[in-house]
Write a protein that holds these residues in place. Structure first.
Motif, PDB file in Angstrom:
ATOM      1  N   UNK A   7     -10.939  31.616  39.696  1.00  0.00           N
ATOM      2  CA  UNK A   7     -11.936  30.926  38.886  1.00  0.00           C
ATOM      3  C   UNK A   7     -11.919  31.498  37.480  1.00  0.00           C
ATOM      4  N   UNK A   8     -11.775  30.605  36.482  1.00  0.00           N
ATOM      5  CA  UNK A   8     -11.801  31.027  35.082  1.00  0.00           C
ATOM      6  C   UNK A   8     -13.175  30.699  34.513  1.00  0.00           C
ATOM      7  N   UNK A   9     -13.909  31.725  34.150  1.00  0.00           N
ATOM      8  CA  UNK A   9     -15.247  31.539  33.606  1.00  0.00           C
ATOM      9  C   UNK A   9     -15.178  31.338  32.093  1.00  0.00           C
ATOM     10  N   UNK A  10     -16.091  30.567  31.510  1.00  0.00           N
ATOM     11  CA  UNK A  10     -16.067  30.315  30.059  1.00  0.00           C
ATOM     12  C   UNK A  10     -16.306  31.585  29.260  1.00  0.00           C
ATOM     13  N   UNK A  11     -15.615  31.697  28.136  1.00  0.00           N
ATOM     14  CA  UNK A  11     -15.690  32.911  27.321  1.00  0.00           C
ATOM     15  C   UNK A  11     -17.078  33.132  26.735  1.00  0.00           C
ATOM     16  N   UNK A  12     -17.837  32.050  26.532  1.00  0.00           N
ATOM     17  CA  UNK A  12     -19.162  32.187  25.913  1.00  0.00           C
ATOM     18  C   UNK A  12     -20.249  32.547  26.920  1.00  0.00           C
ATOM     19  N   UNK A  13     -19.879  32.769  28.170  1.00  0.00           N
ATOM     20  CA  UNK A  13     -20.860  33.092  29.205  1.00  0.00           C
ATOM     21  C   UNK A  13     -21.494  34.460  28.935  1.00  0.00           C
ATOM     22  N   UNK A  14     -22.824  34.545  29.089  1.00  0.00           N
ATOM     23  CA  UNK A  14     -23.529  35.792  28.814  1.00  0.00           C
ATOM     24  C   UNK A  14     -24.167  36.410  30.063  1.00  0.00           C
ATOM     25  N   UNK A  15     -24.205  35.653  31.149  1.00  0.00           N
ATOM     26  CA  UNK A  15     -24.811  36.177  32.367  1.00  0.00           C
ATOM     27  C   UNK A  15     -24.250  35.437  33.574  1.00  0.00           C
ATOM     28  N   UNK A  16     -24.002  36.183  34.635  1.00  0.00           N
ATOM     29  CA  UNK A  16     -23.654  35.576  35.918  1.00  0.00           C
ATOM     30  C   UNK A  16     -24.904  35.696  36.779  1.00  0.00           C
ATOM     31  N   UNK A  17     -25.543  34.579  37.031  1.00  0.00           N
ATOM     32  CA  UNK A  17     -26.866  34.564  37.623  1.00  0.00           C
ATOM     33  C   UNK A  17     -26.906  34.948  39.099  1.00  0.00           C
ATOM     34  N   UNK A  18     -28.123  35.107  39.607  1.00  0.00           N
ATOM     35  CA  UNK A  18     -28.338  35.436  41.010  1.00  0.00           C
ATOM     36  C   UNK A  18     -27.687  34.383  41.916  1.00  0.00           C
ATOM     37  N   UNK A  19     -26.959  34.836  42.911  1.00  0.00           N
ATOM     38  CA  UNK A  19     -26.342  33.972  43.929  1.00  0.00           C
ATOM     39  C   UNK A  19     -25.321  32.984  43.352  1.00  0.00           C
ATOM     40  N   UNK A  20     -24.816  33.274  42.159  1.00  0.00           N
ATOM     41  CA  UNK A  20     -23.937  32.323  41.470  1.00  0.00           C
ATOM     42  C   UNK A  20     -22.716  31.931  42.294  1.00  0.00           C
ATOM     43  N   UNK A  35     -18.453  38.769  27.002  1.00  0.00           N
ATOM     44  CA  UNK A  35     -19.835  38.712  26.558  1.00  0.00           C
ATOM     45  C   UNK A  35     -20.883  38.825  27.638  1.00  0.00           C
ATOM     46  N   UNK A  36     -20.470  38.881  28.887  1.00  0.00           N
ATOM     47  CA  UNK A  36     -21.437  38.949  29.995  1.00  0.00           C
ATOM     48  C   UNK A  36     -22.176  40.283  29.973  1.00  0.00           C
ATOM     49  N   UNK A  37     -23.496  40.233  29.994  1.00  0.00           N
ATOM     50  CA  UNK A  37     -24.314  41.444  29.947  1.00  0.00           C
ATOM     51  C   UNK A  37     -24.913  41.805  31.302  1.00  0.00           C
ATOM     52  N   UNK A  38     -24.922  40.841  32.231  1.00  0.00           N
ATOM     53  CA  UNK A  38     -25.548  41.090  33.538  1.00  0.00           C
ATOM     54  C   UNK A  38     -24.841  40.318  34.631  1.00  0.00           C
ATOM     55  N   UNK A  39     -24.627  40.996  35.766  1.00  0.00           N
ATOM     56  CA  UNK A  39     -24.162  40.338  36.986  1.00  0.00           C
ATOM     57  C   UNK A  39     -25.344  40.344  37.943  1.00  0.00           C
ATOM     58  N   UNK A  40     -25.818  39.156  38.296  1.00  0.00           N
ATOM     59  CA  UNK A  40     -27.069  39.022  39.009  1.00  0.00           C
ATOM     60  C   UNK A  40     -27.022  39.399  40.476  1.00  0.00           C
ATOM     61  N   UNK A  41     -28.178  39.374  41.087  1.00  0.00           N
ATOM     62  CA  UNK A  41     -28.339  39.712  42.499  1.00  0.00           C
ATOM     63  C   UNK A  41     -27.488  38.800  43.383  1.00  0.00           C
ATOM     64  N   UNK A  42     -26.718  39.410  44.268  1.00  0.00           N
ATOM     65  CA  UNK A  42     -25.876  38.693  45.244  1.00  0.00           C
ATOM     66  C   UNK A  42     -24.903  37.714  44.589  1.00  0.00           C
ATOM     67  N   UNK A  43     -24.542  37.963  43.330  1.00  0.00           N
ATOM     68  CA  UNK A  43     -23.689  37.022  42.597  1.00  0.00           C
ATOM     69  C   UNK A  43     -22.365  36.743  43.306  1.00  0.00           C
ATOM     70  N   UNK A  44     -21.763  37.790  43.887  1.00  0.00           N
ATOM     71  CA  UNK A  44     -20.484  37.634  44.584  1.00  0.00           C
ATOM     72  C   UNK A  44     -20.595  38.033  46.057  1.00  0.00           C
ATOM     73  N   UNK A  45     -21.782  38.001  46.594  1.00  0.00           N
ATOM     74  CA  UNK A  45     -21.979  38.389  47.992  1.00  0.00           C
ATOM     75  C   UNK A  45     -21.131  37.533  48.934  1.00  0.00           C
ATOM     76  N   UNK A  46     -20.516  38.181  49.890  1.00  0.00           N
ATOM     77  CA  UNK A  46     -19.706  37.516  50.924  1.00  0.00           C
ATOM     78  C   UNK A  46     -18.457  36.830  50.362  1.00  0.00           C
ATOM     79  N   UNK A  47     -17.984  37.283  49.203  1.00  0.00           N
ATOM     80  CA  UNK A  47     -16.682  36.808  48.695  1.00  0.00           C
ATOM     81  C   UNK A  47     -15.619  37.674  49.376  1.00  0.00           C
ATOM     82  N   UNK A  48     -15.342  37.368  50.608  1.00  0.00           N
ATOM     83  CA  UNK A  48     -14.573  38.273  51.463  1.00  0.00           C
ATOM     84  C   UNK A  48     -13.092  38.345  51.129  1.00  0.00           C
ATOM     85  N   UNK A  49     -12.577  37.412  50.330  1.00  0.00           N
ATOM     86  CA  UNK A  49     -11.165  37.443  49.939  1.00  0.00           C
ATOM     87  C   UNK A  49     -10.962  38.049  48.557  1.00  0.00           C
TER      88      UNK A  49
END
Length: 215
Positions: A7-20, A35-49
């Motif tokens: 997954x390629x995220x946009x360069x202007x992204x400033x936050x990866x939200x909760x459960x994203x 530019x991302x300042x915060x990785x939210x709660x459970x943002x990548x939870x269960x990304x087992x690969x």
């Protein structure tokens, strides 16, 4: 999203939200934009690969609770300069994680952040002052593995709560963000002022983020 491998995220992204991206089980690699300042709660939870997380910049400050919970395939995590806190169970049960690197800016790591990461064989901490950790921050990690800390700080880590449980503390020349600033001379030294690490280079004073500060 569950079938996406890269997954390629946009360069202007400033936050990866909760459960994203919770349960994106086919996701194998991700680059966190500069530019991302915060990785939210459970943002990548269960990304087992998920095998690789790359940080493109140093704007990130917080990795929240459960952010990478149960990311079983993650083998190495290199937290970038600028991050000050890691939330509870952020990397819980990353069962194939082998190496952890923490930046000089790290201040607090919550309980169970690296619990059930039994395969960890090396931890590197670039912080001059031992980050505050909790009783179960490193639950199930072998206390005989090498713990690399900045030159001159081994005694502090050996006396700090819960860090003192590690038996094999090794000092080394830890890098900081200041190392990316060009210098015309080799005249560089580090100082502690009011608990803050500062670097004096070519007559100017910088903080660990590479920003010039005044006295």
């Amino acid at each position: 999203i569950r079938r996406v491998h890269t997954l390629i995220l946009p360069e202007h992204l400033y936050e990866i939200g909760d459960y994203a991206l919770t349960n994106a089980r086919y996701l194998e690699q991700i680059t966190i934009p500069a530019g991302v300042t915060r990785i939210g709660e459970s943002a990548f939870e269960e990304c087992r690969s998920l095998e690789a997380v790359t940080f493109a910049g140093t704007a990130l400050r917080d990795i929240d609770d459960w952010a990478f919970y149960n990311c079983h395939s993650l083998k190495k995590i290199d937290i970038p300069e600028g991050v000050t806190s890691i939330g509870k169970a952020a990397f819980f049960d990353c069962s194939y994680l082998k190496e952890i690197t923490l930046p000089s800016t790290m201040q607090t790591i919550a309980d169970n952040a690296f619990s059930q990461c039994q395969k960890v064989s090396k931890i590197t901490v670039n912080a001059m002052i031992p980050p505050v950790v909790e009783p179960k921050t490193f639950e199930d990690i072998d206390r005989n593995i090498p713990l690399y800390v900045p030159v001159g700080t081994a005694s502090q880590y050996k006396q700090a709560d819960y860090w003192c449980e590690f038996f094999n503390v090794i000092e080394y020349n830890a890098p900081t963000a200041i190392d990316n600033i060009p210098s015309s001379t080799a005249n560089t030294r580090k100082i502690l002022r009011n608990g803050q690490l500062l670097i004096i280079r070519d007559g100017k004073t910088y903080n660990i983020m590479g920003m010039e500060v005044t006295k």
